[in-house]
Design a protein around this motif. Structure first.
Motif, PDB file in Angstrom:
ATOM      1  N   VAL A  69       0.842  -1.200   0.000  1.00 56.30           N
ATOM      2  CA  VAL A  69       0.000   0.000   0.000  1.00 56.30           C
ATOM      3  C   VAL A  69       0.880   1.253   0.000  1.00 56.30           C
ATOM      4  CG1 VAL A  69      -1.724   1.321   1.285  1.00 56.30           C
ATOM      5  CG2 VAL A  69      -1.984  -1.156   1.030  1.00 56.30           C
ATOM      6  N   GLU A  70       1.952   1.242   0.766  1.00 59.04           N
ATOM      7  CA  GLU A  70       2.862   2.394   0.779  1.00 59.04           C
ATOM      8  C   GLU A  70       3.471   2.638  -0.605  1.00 59.04           C
ATOM      9  OE1 GLU A  70       5.466   1.315   3.985  1.00 59.04           O
ATOM     10  OE2 GLU A  70       4.105   2.148   5.511  1.00 59.04           O
ATOM     11  N   GLN A  71       3.784   1.567  -1.324  1.00 55.66           N
ATOM     12  CA  GLN A  71       4.296   1.724  -2.696  1.00 55.66           C
ATOM     13  C   GLN A  71       3.237   2.367  -3.587  1.00 55.66           C
ATOM     14  OE1 GLN A  71       5.589  -2.413  -3.299  1.00 55.66           O
ATOM     15  NE2 GLN A  71       7.595  -1.537  -3.795  1.00 55.66           N
ATOM     16  N   ALA A  72       1.985   1.953  -3.425  1.00 52.71           N
ATOM     17  CA  ALA A  72       0.900   2.563  -4.202  1.00 52.71           C
ATOM     18  C   ALA A  72       0.748   4.041  -3.840  1.00 52.71           C
ATOM     19  CB  ALA A  72      -0.415   1.812  -3.958  1.00 52.71           C
ATOM     20  N   GLN A  73       0.846   4.356  -2.566  1.00 52.49           N
ATOM     21  CA  GLN A  73       0.736   5.749  -2.122  1.00 52.49           C
ATOM     22  C   GLN A  73       1.851   6.616  -2.710  1.00 52.49           C
ATOM     23  OE1 GLN A  73       0.791   4.917   2.100  1.00 52.49           O
ATOM     24  NE2 GLN A  73      -1.398   5.339   2.291  1.00 52.49           N
ATOM     25  N   ALA A  74       3.013   6.026  -2.932  1.00 55.43           N
ATOM     26  CA  ALA A  74       4.131   6.770  -3.510  1.00 55.43           C
ATOM     27  C   ALA A  74       3.923   7.035  -5.009  1.00 55.43           C
ATOM     28  CB  ALA A  74       5.444   6.011  -3.288  1.00 55.43           C
ATOM     29  N   GLN A  75       3.099   6.214  -5.663  1.00 58.87           N
ATOM     30  CA  GLN A  75       2.881   6.350  -7.112  1.00 58.87           C
ATOM     31  C   GLN A  75       1.620   7.112  -7.475  1.00 58.87           C
ATOM     32  OE1 GLN A  75       3.003   2.291  -8.588  1.00 58.87           O
ATOM     33  NE2 GLN A  75       5.151   2.528  -9.128  1.00 58.87           N
ATOM     34  N   TRP A  76       0.593   7.063  -6.620  1.00 54.71           N
ATOM     35  CA  TRP A  76      -0.693   7.696  -6.924  1.00 54.71           C
ATOM     36  C   TRP A  76      -1.136   8.535  -5.730  1.00 54.71           C
ATOM     37  CZ3 TRP A  76       0.174   2.508  -8.123  1.00 54.71           C
ATOM     38  CH2 TRP A  76       0.216   2.208  -9.488  1.00 54.71           C
ATOM     39  N   PRO A  77      -1.917   9.591  -5.974  1.00 54.01           N
ATOM     40  CA  PRO A  77      -2.416  10.425  -4.878  1.00 54.01           C
ATOM     41  C   PRO A  77      -3.616   9.790  -4.175  1.00 54.01           C
ATOM     42  CG  PRO A  77      -3.108  11.332  -6.983  1.00 54.01           C
ATOM     43  CD  PRO A  77      -2.220  10.155  -7.291  1.00 54.01           C
ATOM     44  N   ILE A  78      -3.318   8.808  -3.354  1.00 51.82           N
ATOM     45  CA  ILE A  78      -4.332   8.081  -2.598  1.00 51.82           C
ATOM     46  C   ILE A  78      -4.670   8.874  -1.343  1.00 51.82           C
ATOM     47  CG2 ILE A  78      -4.761   5.998  -1.241  1.00 51.82           C
ATOM     48  CD1 ILE A  78      -2.852   4.523  -3.146  1.00 51.82           C
ATOM     49  N   LEU A  79      -5.954   9.050  -1.099  1.00 56.55           N
ATOM     50  CA  LEU A  79      -6.388   9.720   0.121  1.00 56.55           C
ATOM     51  C   LEU A  79      -6.571   8.725   1.273  1.00 56.55           C
ATOM     52  CD1 LEU A  79      -8.975  12.118  -1.517  1.00 56.55           C
ATOM     53  CD2 LEU A  79      -6.710  12.717  -0.614  1.00 56.55           C
ATOM     54  N   GLU A  80      -7.035   7.515   0.932  1.00 66.01           N
ATOM     55  CA  GLU A  80      -7.257   6.484   1.951  1.00 66.01           C
ATOM     56  C   GLU A  80      -7.357   5.134   1.257  1.00 66.01           C
ATOM     57  OE1 GLU A  80      -6.886   4.913   5.009  1.00 66.01           O
ATOM     58  OE2 GLU A  80      -7.436   6.930   5.652  1.00 66.01           O
ATOM     59  N   SER A  81      -7.124   4.059   2.023  1.00 62.67           N
ATOM     60  CA  SER A  81      -7.230   2.712   1.454  1.00 62.67           C
ATOM     61  C   SER A  81      -7.644   1.714   2.523  1.00 62.67           C
ATOM     62  CB  SER A  81      -5.899   2.283   0.831  1.00 62.67           C
ATOM     63  OG  SER A  81      -4.886   2.266   1.816  1.00 62.67           O
ATOM     64  N   LEU A  82      -8.276   0.649   2.055  1.00 68.28           N
ATOM     65  CA  LEU A  82      -8.708  -0.461   2.898  1.00 68.28           C
ATOM     66  C   LEU A  82      -8.333  -1.751   2.191  1.00 68.28           C
ATOM     67  CD1 LEU A  82     -10.440  -1.812   5.189  1.00 68.28           C
ATOM     68  CD2 LEU A  82     -12.414  -1.516   3.659  1.00 68.28           C
ATOM     69  N   VAL A  83      -7.642  -2.633   2.911  1.00 66.43           N
ATOM     70  CA  VAL A  83      -7.316  -3.964   2.398  1.00 66.43           C
ATOM     71  C   VAL A  83      -7.763  -4.961   3.456  1.00 66.43           C
ATOM     72  CG1 VAL A  83      -5.490  -5.549   1.678  1.00 66.43           C
ATOM     73  CG2 VAL A  83      -5.323  -3.115   1.080  1.00 66.43           C
ATOM     74  N   MET A  84      -8.648  -5.875   3.053  1.00 68.92           N
ATOM     75  CA  MET A  84      -9.106  -6.954   3.939  1.00 68.92           C
ATOM     76  C   MET A  84      -8.868  -8.279   3.224  1.00 68.92           C
ATOM     77  SD  MET A  84     -12.712  -5.556   5.453  1.00 68.92           S
ATOM     78  CE  MET A  84     -12.840  -6.932   6.598  1.00 68.92           C
ATOM     79  N   HIS A  85      -8.428  -9.274   3.980  1.00 67.11           N
ATOM     80  CA  HIS A  85      -8.175 -10.589   3.388  1.00 67.11           C
ATOM     81  C   HIS A  85      -8.570 -11.659   4.386  1.00 67.11           C
ATOM     82  CE1 HIS A  85      -6.314 -13.698   0.985  1.00 67.11           C
ATOM     83  NE2 HIS A  85      -5.894 -12.794   0.120  1.00 67.11           N
ATOM     84  N   ARG A  86      -9.262 -12.672   3.899  1.00 68.10           N
ATOM     85  CA  ARG A  86      -9.627 -13.828   4.725  1.00 68.10           C
ATOM     86  C   ARG A  86      -8.409 -14.694   4.963  1.00 68.10           C
ATOM     87  NH1 ARG A  86     -14.761 -16.177   5.020  1.00 68.10           N
ATOM     88  NH2 ARG A  86     -13.729 -17.680   6.372  1.00 68.10           N
TER      89      ARG A  86
END
Length: 152
Positions: A69-86
């Motif tokens: 997620v941090e890598q994605a934040q460095a590439q795109w202007p992300i305001l917030e994110s949620l990742v859930m996995h079973r």
């Protein structure tokens, strides 16, 4: 950023709505939410699958997901994110993964959510053991590339 590993079944749409409701400080700042929801199929590699066990490395899995997620934040202007996995035992039609990304623009939200999902599939330490319809068990050796190809 929120990263959650869940042993219990969850409703991905309710989780997204609940998380978004808590983003009051971002009201009016995001114009797009890129969402991916992955569910368990009842087939894989030509065989029927009746259940699956998702194993992970506690601590390391969350750390790797955070890094993605941090890598994605460095590439795109992300305001917030949620990742859930079973993790643990799942059955066909159970939600396995949710990736949601909030951004001002749809392209950034789409691209960042896809980046997170593809990297989750290839880099996060999850292992899958399938219980086939025949009763046999097998470990999934590799994930698919995410495309279904038509014969011919």
């Amino acid at each position: 950023m929120s990263i959650k590993l869940c042993e219990q079944a969850f409703d991905p749409w309710r989780e997204i709505a609940s998380y978004q409701a808590g983003l009051a400080s971002l009201a009016g700042k995001y114009g797009a939410t890129g969402v991916f929801v992955g569910s368990m199929r009842d087939f894989n590699r030509g065989d029927g699958v009746k259940s699956m066990f998702l194993e992970h490395y506690p601590g390391m899995t969350e750390k790797q997901l955070q890094h993605i997620v941090e890598q994605a934040q460095a590439q795109w202007p992300i305001l917030e994110s949620l990742v859930m996995h079973r993790v643990g035992w799942v059955k066909p039609d159970d939600a396995l993964v949710v990736v949601a990304v909030w951004s001002a623009q749809r392209g950034d939200a789409f691209d960042a959510s896809r980046f997170i999902m593809e990297n989750l599939k290839s880099r996060a330490p999850f292992w899958k053991k399938e219980v086939l319809a025949s009763g046999a068990e097998r470990w999934v050796e590799k994930n698919t590339d995410g495309y279904q190809r038509q014969p011919g």
